[in-house]
Design a protein around this motif. Structure first.
Motif, mmCIF file in Angstrom:
data_model
loop_
_atom_site.group_PDB
_atom_site.id
_atom_site.type_symbol
_atom_site.label_atom_id
_atom_site.label_comp_id
_atom_site.label_asym_id
_atom_site.label_seq_id
_atom_site.Cartn_x
_atom_site.Cartn_y
_atom_site.Cartn_z
ATOM 1 N N HIS A 38 0.847 -1.180 0.000
ATOM 2 C CA HIS A 38 0.000 0.000 0.000
ATOM 3 C C HIS A 38 0.886 1.236 0.000
ATOM 4 N N ASP A 39 0.314 2.317 -0.521
ATOM 5 C CA ASP A 39 1.062 3.565 -0.657
ATOM 6 C C ASP A 39 1.670 3.974 0.677
ATOM 7 N N GLY A 40 2.992 4.114 0.713
ATOM 8 C CA GLY A 40 3.665 4.519 1.942
ATOM 9 C C GLY A 40 3.898 3.408 2.935
ATOM 10 N N GLY A 41 3.500 2.177 2.566
ATOM 11 C CA GLY A 41 3.632 1.071 3.506
ATOM 12 C C GLY A 41 4.710 0.081 3.137
ATOM 13 N N ALA A 42 4.825 -0.960 3.922
ATOM 14 C CA ALA A 42 5.799 -2.018 3.683
ATOM 15 C C ALA A 42 5.215 -3.081 2.767
ATOM 16 N N PRO A 43 6.030 -3.677 1.903
ATOM 17 C CA PRO A 43 5.543 -4.818 1.121
ATOM 18 C C PRO A 43 5.157 -5.960 2.052
ATOM 19 N N THR A 44 4.042 -6.619 1.734
ATOM 20 C CA THR A 44 3.625 -7.783 2.512
ATOM 21 C C THR A 44 3.501 -8.989 1.588
ATOM 22 N N PHE A 45 3.958 -10.112 2.067
ATOM 23 C CA PHE A 45 3.970 -11.341 1.291
ATOM 24 C C PHE A 45 2.553 -11.834 1.044
ATOM 25 N N LEU A 46 2.269 -12.219 -0.217
ATOM 26 C CA LEU A 46 0.957 -12.762 -0.561
ATOM 27 C C LEU A 46 1.017 -14.251 -0.872
ATOM 28 N N ALA A 84 -3.629 -0.948 -4.293
ATOM 29 C CA ALA A 84 -2.230 -1.050 -3.835
ATOM 30 C C ALA A 84 -1.358 -1.370 -5.042
ATOM 31 N N SER A 85 -0.059 -1.451 -4.801
ATOM 32 C CA SER A 85 0.873 -1.941 -5.825
ATOM 33 C C SER A 85 1.158 -3.401 -5.552
ATOM 34 N N TYR A 86 1.247 -4.168 -6.623
ATOM 35 C CA TYR A 86 1.499 -5.604 -6.508
ATOM 36 C C TYR A 86 2.769 -5.930 -7.301
ATOM 37 N N PHE A 87 3.686 -6.621 -6.641
ATOM 38 C CA PHE A 87 4.976 -6.934 -7.251
ATOM 39 C C PHE A 87 5.136 -8.440 -7.391
ATOM 40 N N CYS A 88 5.576 -8.867 -8.566
ATOM 41 C CA CYS A 88 6.044 -10.238 -8.687
ATOM 42 C C CYS A 88 7.558 -10.223 -8.462
ATOM 43 N N ALA A 89 8.080 -11.325 -7.973
ATOM 44 C CA ALA A 89 9.500 -11.413 -7.668
ATOM 45 C C ALA A 89 9.960 -12.847 -7.904
ATOM 46 N N VAL A 90 11.156 -13.013 -8.457
ATOM 47 C CA VAL A 90 11.661 -14.360 -8.725
ATOM 48 C C VAL A 90 12.945 -14.617 -7.954
ATOM 49 N N ARG A 91 13.139 -15.884 -7.622
ATOM 50 C CA ARG A 91 14.415 -16.350 -7.099
ATOM 51 C C ARG A 91 15.070 -17.192 -8.180
ATOM 52 N N ASP A 92 16.354 -17.004 -8.346
ATOM 53 C CA ASP A 92 17.092 -17.623 -9.444
ATOM 54 C C ASP A 92 18.311 -18.330 -8.875
ATOM 55 N N ARG A 93 18.415 -19.624 -9.164
ATOM 56 C CA ARG A 93 19.575 -20.390 -8.684
ATOM 57 C C ARG A 93 20.880 -19.786 -9.186
ATOM 58 N N SER A 94 20.869 -19.329 -10.427
ATOM 59 C CA SER A 94 22.106 -18.825 -11.026
ATOM 60 C C SER A 94 22.512 -17.482 -10.428
ATOM 61 N N ASN A 95 21.598 -16.882 -9.674
ATOM 62 C CA ASN A 95 21.866 -15.606 -9.023
ATOM 63 C C ASN A 95 21.919 -15.787 -7.510
ATOM 64 N N ASP A 96 22.314 -16.989 -7.096
ATOM 65 C CA ASP A 96 22.452 -17.299 -5.672
ATOM 66 C C ASP A 96 21.147 -17.077 -4.914
ATOM 67 N N TYR A 97 20.043 -17.335 -5.572
ATOM 68 C CA TYR A 97 18.718 -17.279 -4.965
ATOM 69 C C TYR A 97 18.315 -15.874 -4.515
#
Lengths: 111, 114
Positions: A38-46, A84-97
């Motif tokens: 949310h605007d001005g807030g902390a990202p929360t895991f969905l 709110a703003s919604y972010f996707c995020a990836v973990r990558d083995r080749s980037n040390d997770y």
């Protein structure tokens, strides 16, 4: 490196369904996450998807297709508080997770 | 149960100065990650600390450094501040397990460099 693409903005009315798509490019995909901020807030895991398929958590669901390097977040029965703003995020083995975020999708819910 | 806390909330500095930001992780968490979030962008990974060691680092210059204390709290230091360092700095705590992607973010420190 990693790159993620998601729409910049989505607008919908209360009670509607919104789907936020996320396409990614990685060398060693490990998992896809979604965060709400949310605007001005902390990202929360969905949600988190490591395997193909749909994960459902209440009104929110997340889907992953590893073969298509694609996922989406589905918001059902939209409420004003879902603006709110919604972010996707990836973990990558080749980037040390390390967790790499997309630029975010701003969802605006109208009455 | 206290969540992740960060201090200060806001900070204004001038170019060339140095700044220290602080983070206390969620109770029980042993890993702290720091992110920089520019306006209208997603968080960018700076580095991660575990057992008082920098475990991972993103594409940030050496001006960005950190520390983790025995109680798992952490500091982010930025030297020789540039205008481009103006951003929201987020701390996230978790357990050290890439298979569990739940990170708990703090409210952030808004840094403005003039």
């Amino acid at each position: 490196g990693q790159s993620l693409e998601q729409p910049s903005e989505v607008t919908a009315v209360e009670g509607a369904i919104v789907q936020i798509n996320c396409t990614y490019q990685t060398s060693g995909f490990y998992g896809l996450s979604w965060y709400q901020q949310h605007d001005g807030g902390a990202p929360t895991f969905l949600s988190y998807n490591a395997l193909d398929g749909l994960e459902e958590t209440g009104r929110f669901s997340s889907f992953l297709s590893r073969s298509d390097s694609y996922g989406y977040l589905l918001l059902q029965e939209l409420q004003m508080k879902d603006s709110a703003s919604y972010f996707c995020a990836v973990r990558d083995r080749s980037n040390d997770y390390k967790l790499s975020f997309g630029a975010g999708t701003t969802v605006t819910v109208r009455a | 149960d206290a969540g992740v806390t960060q201090s200060p909330t806001h900070l204004i500095k001038t170019r060339g100065q140095q700044v220290t930001l602080r983070c206390s992780p969620k109770s029980g968490h042993d890993t702290v990650s720091w992110y920089q979030q520019a306006l209208g962008q997603g968080p960018q990974f700076i580095f991660q600390y575990y057992e008082e060691e920098e475990r991972q680092r993103g594409n940030f210059p050496d001006r960005f450094s950190g520390h983790q204390f025995p109680n798992y709290s952490s500091e982010l230091n930025v030297n020789a501040l540039l205008l481009g360092d103006s951003a929201l700095y987020l701390c996230a705590s978790s357990f050290l397990d890439p298979g569990t992607d739940t990170q708990y973010f703090g409210p952030g420190t808004r840094l403005t460099v003039l």
